[in-house]
Enzyme design. Sequence first.
Site, short mmCIF file in Angstrom:
data_model
loop_
_atom_site.label_atom_id
_atom_site.label_comp_id
_atom_site.label_asym_id
_atom_site.label_seq_id
_atom_site.Cartn_x
_atom_site.Cartn_y
_atom_site.Cartn_z
N TYR A 20 -36.26 -19.12 -74.66
CA TYR A 20 -34.73 -19.32 -73.34
C TYR A 20 -34.79 -19.99 -72.76
CZ TYR A 20 -31.27 -16.45 -71.77
OH TYR A 20 -30.07 -15.87 -71.30
N ASP A 44 -24.90 -9.04 -70.21
CA ASP A 44 -25.36 -9.91 -69.45
C ASP A 44 -24.02 -9.57 -68.25
OD1 ASP A 44 -26.04 -11.10 -67.10
OD2 ASP A 44 -27.21 -13.07 -68.29
N ASP A 106 -34.06 -9.96 -67.45
CA ASP A 106 -33.38 -9.64 -69.11
C ASP A 106 -34.65 -9.32 -70.39
OD1 ASP A 106 -31.34 -11.60 -67.47
OD2 ASP A 106 -32.10 -13.05 -69.33
#
Length: 132
Positions: A20, A44, A106
Amino acid sequence: MSTDIAVLSQATMKRACEAYIERTNAGDAAGLVALFATNAVIEDPVGSPPKRGTEIASWFADSVAFGARIFPVGPVRGSHSNEAAFAFDVEFTPPNGVRLRIRSIDACRFDEEGKITSLRAFWGPDDICPAH
């Protein structure tokens, strides 16, 4: 511990999170989308409307257009289940032309194939500042 699916290896989840980061920094929107399951949800930041389906591809296209670059501030962390998390700073230039930095953590949940089914980004108004 989740009993729905077999627990993935730490290496599998960490490689996906590292991919990612790498694909973001390479400006590879299609490669980013490929990391996600078809039923994935991205929140997000946490508290914003969830993104699904074609919204995810559009969101990554915008990230690439804004020149997003991720700078990890530590290693990817695993879990005793099918989740991993990583802390980083991301810099990007939105349409207003002022380059910004967001400090985020995250958290990703994975399916049995190692695809991301959920990404939740933890950052708030105090985590945004001009990039230097």
